[in-house]
Design an enzyme around this catalytic site. Structure first.
Site, PDB file in Angstrom:
ATOM      1  N   GLU A  75      -3.541  40.619  16.670  1.00 23.05           N
ATOM      2  CA  GLU A  75      -4.568  39.909  15.925  1.00 23.05           C
ATOM      3  C   GLU A  75      -5.421  39.059  16.855  1.00 23.05           C
ATOM      4  O   GLU A  75      -4.912  38.369  17.744  1.00 23.05           O
ATOM      5  CB  GLU A  75      -3.947  38.982  14.871  1.00 23.05           C
ATOM      6  CG  GLU A  75      -5.049  38.298  14.069  1.00 23.05           C
ATOM      7  CD  GLU A  75      -4.581  37.128  13.224  1.00 23.05           C
ATOM      8  OE1 GLU A  75      -3.381  36.839  13.177  1.00 23.05           O
ATOM      9  OE2 GLU A  75      -5.465  36.491  12.618  1.00 23.05           O
ATOM     10  N   ASP A 144       1.121  23.971  23.806  1.00 24.87           N
ATOM     11  CA  ASP A 144      -0.159  23.292  23.872  1.00 24.87           C
ATOM     12  C   ASP A 144       0.122  21.832  24.177  1.00 24.87           C
ATOM     13  O   ASP A 144       0.847  21.163  23.433  1.00 24.87           O
ATOM     14  CB  ASP A 144      -0.868  23.442  22.511  1.00 24.87           C
ATOM     15  CG  ASP A 144      -2.205  22.734  22.471  1.00 24.87           C
ATOM     16  OD1 ASP A 144      -2.889  22.835  21.437  1.00 24.87           O
ATOM     17  OD2 ASP A 144      -2.582  22.068  23.457  1.00 24.87           O
ATOM     18  N   ASP A 146      -1.710  18.271  24.778  1.00 28.15           N
ATOM     19  CA  ASP A 146      -3.010  17.680  24.511  1.00 28.15           C
ATOM     20  C   ASP A 146      -2.971  16.206  24.872  1.00 28.15           C
ATOM     21  O   ASP A 146      -2.057  15.484  24.479  1.00 28.15           O
ATOM     22  CB  ASP A 146      -3.296  17.873  23.016  1.00 28.15           C
ATOM     23  CG  ASP A 146      -4.691  17.477  22.635  1.00 28.15           C
ATOM     24  OD1 ASP A 146      -5.186  16.455  23.124  1.00 28.15           O
ATOM     25  OD2 ASP A 146      -5.293  18.193  21.817  1.00 28.15           O
ATOM     26  N   CYS A 163      -9.906  11.500  32.375  1.00 25.31           N
ATOM     27  CA  CYS A 163     -10.404  11.139  33.688  1.00 25.31           C
ATOM     28  C   CYS A 163      -9.300  11.432  34.690  1.00 25.31           C
ATOM     29  O   CYS A 163      -8.205  11.832  34.325  1.00 25.31           O
ATOM     30  CB  CYS A 163     -10.795   9.665  33.733  1.00 25.31           C
ATOM     31  SG  CYS A 163      -9.371   8.569  33.616  1.00 25.31           S
ATOM     32  N   ARG A 198      -9.302  18.609  27.199  1.00 22.95           N
ATOM     33  CA  ARG A 198      -8.370  17.510  27.443  1.00 22.95           C
ATOM     34  C   ARG A 198      -6.915  17.940  27.466  1.00 22.95           C
ATOM     35  O   ARG A 198      -6.042  17.138  27.154  1.00 22.95           O
ATOM     36  CB  ARG A 198      -8.556  16.455  26.353  1.00 22.95           C
ATOM     37  CG  ARG A 198      -8.307  17.036  24.998  1.00 22.95           C
ATOM     38  CD  ARG A 198      -8.589  16.039  23.898  1.00 22.95           C
ATOM     39  NE  ARG A 198      -8.039  16.566  22.664  1.00 22.95           N
ATOM     40  CZ  ARG A 198      -8.653  16.486  21.490  1.00 22.95           C
ATOM     41  NH1 ARG A 198      -9.806  15.884  21.393  1.00 22.95           N
ATOM     42  NH2 ARG A 198      -8.090  17.001  20.427  1.00 22.95           N
TER      43      ARG A 198
END
Lengths: 465, 488
Positions: A75, A144, A146, A163, A198
């Protein structure tokens, strides 16, 4: 891009990209993203061949044991302009995939699971009482990570910003998780990708990983889970026992403690000013120690060792106090709890748990930043700099400049186009350190499975005389 | 299995084969009392026994569920299971006990194979039951059982053990467990640890209770139960799906005069309302949410409601938990959309809400996607949640720290004695009892036990509005405060 061209139809690929700036364009140029640039990206730079070869896992038709339906049962989903979302897409071969992506020009491509039938034909398999249910058969183990999940410990940025002061948190996560996936779980074919803004994604592509059930995926994610809680709970990392699990100890010794003391402590200025050190002291369960440290730090404007960073010296004081033998075991663990609270990886649980969860494909372009989702080399992740990842406009500029310099006729070959830009390096890395070993293993598996099937059917009685 | 009624009728072959599982192996006669229930026994059973055995076993399973729901840890639940088993599964003739075990299991398979929810429930309870029975066997008997069932595992030899000794010890110490005796006495190490692929022991991996190396998990013998019970669970899960197929395809129709009514009655008899049949008897209106939140919401929903009004945002877990609860309480879709839009748009603007969040609200009400009408979360599910950074869902009695919980309860203005009672229950991990105690403190009346936030809400409404009927006609609670004459 000339405005009239847009109304007339798709831009012919041989044309140079002219950076004529209209008011709209100058906005896009700044972000490095625009639908027109994206079209050129898919036209000339997106590594279709490599992506297709990856997702076929050796089912390229060259071996009798290959399964021609394999790639067609994978998919995909597209997010188009204006947030239109298309799910349950699938492709029968590389050219169909290429053509569809170029035609639709998706702002985001997600990769889902391999199902038991083609996603486009799934409705033939639903309905109560039917023996056949549309269900996933294989899917990479994905993670994942984050940066927003670390917001409560970042003092430099928050939300979508990142940063170079907080990026080391991602470096730590990559190192800890990568080592554990290899040494503890025995996985070998691991791809780390920058998510474009990020965070980072991880794709574990071993056959063993692709066949994990949802329950097993959840257990692996829980294995990595150390930081539990939010603003409603008090203590978030809780280490109560006499020693750490070997995996945590390895993470602490090799990664978390060095990074904490050498980098995070200073970058995030964890122990000064008062607001910052109070949050660290919140993690100490002993009031006497807290008062003691507060007294010393409130009066201690300028210590004698003015050269040493005030964060480093305060950390030394706190550590000494906590580790001193009189304090007892609970406090000795406290040092590790603090270090882990500020460094240990925080995975998004939901992404990894379910086989059918969709995750953004590598080499997509992030619409908000224009940056390409390039692979990250885990062996060199300390030197990865998210602020220098190529953007869409940058790549197209590179293409232009290169072609302006060399008057050779562009025959439309993508590989050559890629090499005219800094994306070439990223694709080369993808090919050599991830794809080649993976395909070698995958093809061996295809051949072995085929042999076994032959063997099985040979041993069964036949009708031959 | 063959069945006969009092008049000696026999079951046809087709029906009896529906009860057979697949594969070989099974109870080893008199040797092991345990069984994987692979093959249905071939005995004659009367209709009365058919029902009675099933009911007795069901009592055990229901009691397991209640103990689990009270938030008790697995070890405590398993201690209770032994007593229950002895109490309910006794037979006048000791030799029949095994038969009763087998028969009751297979009958309940028929009962609980028919929907996903029933299967999940049965699977969970039977696995807990099996675990406890396995653990209470002697090591020798356990080993015999595993051999009978042909479990694949490898014991670790002395050289391997020496190489890994330190790491294995570290794991034991990280669990505050004594070091396995094999580490002290040489030469007895071969049966102390076994290694299996990590896929076999997900719960040990999840809690870091086991040493992993290159994909292998090194399991101390006393954790064998984890591996065995996973196999049990996997096999039973497959068997249930097969049984369901057979049932719907052939048996239900053939037995509609005899066994089917019993089977169908058994499944509905004990399960309490789960708010999945959402013919909501009452509706609530948008303007009442504030006052209802103050008076009738359980603590978990009160907290979420407060947070969404404060922050004008909630993360996914919170949106699901609160959103589905409101649906179960009777908030209509239009009102729900209005509520979420009013709150979220204050922070992000109406367009963003409509683009990114309204779809989810409609999805929860079954108007999008595959149109599943999602059921509001039960206490069990909420307690088991894992709220992370920035989340506010979960059960406050479980997930909040003592101080935070104390502060939130303080807002309810209960007397000190009640607050102590609640905090005491929380310390003993009885989260649902704590919630019930909160209910009692707020409403000043008895509460039997809370299994579902919507149950709390409904009971609270009943107490506060005794003149309203609790079932039957559609009642509009937005007219609270106005005298309502119930239909006769």
């Amino acid at each position: 891009m000339r405005q009239q061209q847009q109304q007339e139809g798709p831009v012919p690929m041989e044309e140079d990209v002219k950076m004529e700036t209209t008011a709209e364009d100058s906005r896009h140029l700044q972000h490095g993203f625009s639908p027109d640039y994206l079209k050129l990206y898919y036209g000339r730079l997106f590594p279709f061949t490599e992506m297709y070869r990856w997702l076929s896992y050796g089912n390229d038709g060259k071996h009798p044991g290959c399964d021609p339906s394999f790639i067609a049962r994978r998919e995909f989903s597209f997010t188009l302009e204006h947030d239109i979302y298309l799910r349950y897409l699938s492709f029968h071969d590389a050219s169909e995939m290429e053509a569809t992506i170029r035609a639709k020009c998706p702002h985001k491509i997600d990769i889902g699971a391999v199902y038991n039938v083609e996603p486009a034909k799934r409705t033939a398999y639903s309905g109560a009482g039917s023996d056949r249910v549309f269900s996933p058969v294989e899917r990479e183990l994905v993670f994942d990570i984050d940066m927003t999940d670390y917001d409560d410990i970042r003092n430099c940025c928050s939300g979508a910003d990142i940063c170079l002061k907080c990026w080391p948190l991602m470096t730590i996560a990559i190192k800890v998780v990568n080592t554990a996936l290899r040494d503890d779980f025995g996985f070998e074919h691991i791809l780390w990708v920058y998510s474009g803004r990020r965070g980072v994604h991880c794709w574990v592509c071993d056959a063993r990983a692709r066949r994990l059930t949802n329950e097993q995926r959840t257990s692996i994610t829980d294995y990595f889970r150390l930081y539990k809680g939010n603003e409603n709970t008090a203590k978030k990392v809780s280490l109560v026992a006499a020693s750490l699990h070997p995996s945590l100890l390895r993470a602490y010794t090799d990664v978390c403690r060095p990074f904490f003391e050498d980098t995070i402590l200073l970058n995030q200025s964890l122990l000064t000013p008062e607001g910052n050190y109070e949050r660290v002291l919140d993690l100490v369960p002993d009031d006497a120690v807290k008062t003691n440290m507060r007294d010393r730090w409130q009066e201690n404007r300028r210590s004698s060792a003015a050269k040493e960073d005030v964060n480093a010296s305060r950390w030394r004081q706190l550590k000494q106090t906590l580790e001193s033998k009189q304090k007892g075991q609970a406090l000795r663990r406290c040092v590790e709890e603090i270090v882990f609270s500020y460094t240990y990886p925080r995975l998004d649980m939901e992404v990894s748990k379910h086989m059918n969860h969709l995750l953004k494909a590598p080499f997509c372009v992030h619409p908000k930043t224009g940056r390409v989702c390039v692979p990250i080399d885990p062996q060199k992740c300390e030197t990865f700099d998210p602020t220098t990842v190529p953007t869409l406009s940058q790549l197209l500029n590179e293409l232009n400049e290169n072609e302006a310099k060399h008057s050779s006729i562009n025959n439309g070959s993508k590989t050559r186009d890629l090499e005219k830009t800094s994306l070439g390096r990223a694709v080369h890395f993808f090919q050599t350190s991830f794809l080649d070993p993976l395909l070698q293993a995958s093809k061996a598996e295809v051949a072995a499975a085929y042999q076994e099937k032959l063997h099985e059917s040979a041993s069964r009685p036949t009708l031959n005389w | 299995m063959e069945f006969k009624t009092a008049t000696n009728r026999r079951l046809s072959n087709a029906a009896s084969t529906g009860l057979y599982g697949t594969g070989v192996g099974g109870a080893g006669g008199g040797a092991s009392r345990l069984s994987l229930y692979q093959v249905a026994p071939c005995v004659e059973v009367s209709i009365e026994e058919f029902e009675q055995f099933a009911l007795d076993r069901l009592r055990v399973l229901k009691a397991i569920e209640e103990n689990r729901a009270r938030g008790r840890r697995l070890e405590e639940v398993e201690a209770v299971v032994n007593d229950l088993w002895r109490k309910h599964m006794r037979t006048p003739n000791a030799a029949d006990a095994h038969n009763k075990d087998m028969i009751s299991h297979f009958v309940l398979r028929l009962v609980y194979c028919r929907t996903e929810e029933l299967r999940r429930w049965f699977l969970g309870m039977e696995t807990t039951l099996f675990r406890q029975r396995f653990r209470s066997e002697t090591p020798e008997s356990q080993r015999r059982f595993m051999e009978e069932c042909k479990f694949p595992y490898k014991a670790i030899n002395t050289t391997e053990f020496e190489a890994l000794k330190d790491k294995l010890g570290q794991v034991a110490r990280s669990l505050n467990q004594p070091l396995p005796t094999g580490m002290v006495l040489h030469g007895l190490t071969s049966t102390i640890y076994i290694y299996v692929p990590f896929e076999e022991v997900p719960e040990l991996v999840a809690t870091r209770r086991v040493f992993l190396q290159r994909g292998n998990a090194f399991v101390p013998r006393d954790q064998l139960v984890a591996i065995v019970s996973n196999h049990f669970r996997a096999r039973l899960s497959k068997a249930l799906v097969l049984t369901n197929r057979k049932w719907t395809a052939t048996i239900a129709e053939e037995e509609k005069d005899r066994l089917t009514p019993i089977v169908e009655a058994l499944s509905t008899r004990y399960l309490g309302p789960d708010y999945s049949q959402l013919k909501s008897k009452t509706t609530i209106g948008l303007q009442d949410l504030d006052s209802l939140a103050q008076r009738s919401f359980p603590l978990c929903m009160r907290h979420l409601y407060t947070k969404v009004k404060e922050d004008h945002h909630l993360r996914h877990g919170g949106r699901q938990q609160l959103g589905l609860f409101l649906k179960g309480a009777g908030l209509k879709l239009e009102d729900a959309l209005a509520f979420w839009r009013a709150e979220f748009s204050q922070k992000m603007g109406v367009e963003k809400f409509d683009k990114e969040y309204s779809y989810n609200v409609r999805h929860n009400y079954g108007r999008e996607g595959k149109r599943t009408d999602y059921t509001p979360y039960s206490c069990m599910k909420i307690i088991m949640a894992t709220p992370g950074v920035g989340d506010h869902h979960g059960c406050p009695f479980r997930h909040f720290s003592q101080e935070n919980l104390h502060a939130v309860i303080g807002g309810l203005r209960l007397n000190a004695h009640t607050v102590d009672d609640i905090m005491g229950k929380v310390r003993n991990h009885h989260y649902q009892l704590a919630c019930a105690a909160t209910f009692e403190g707020v409403h000043g009346c008895q509460c039997d036990g809370i299994n579902h936030p919507n149950q709390y809400f409904e009971q609270s409404q009943k107490v506060l509005n005794p003149q309203l009927k609790s079932g039957g006609d559609d009642l509009d609670l937005s007219l609270q405060g106005m005298p309502v004459v119930p239909n006769s």
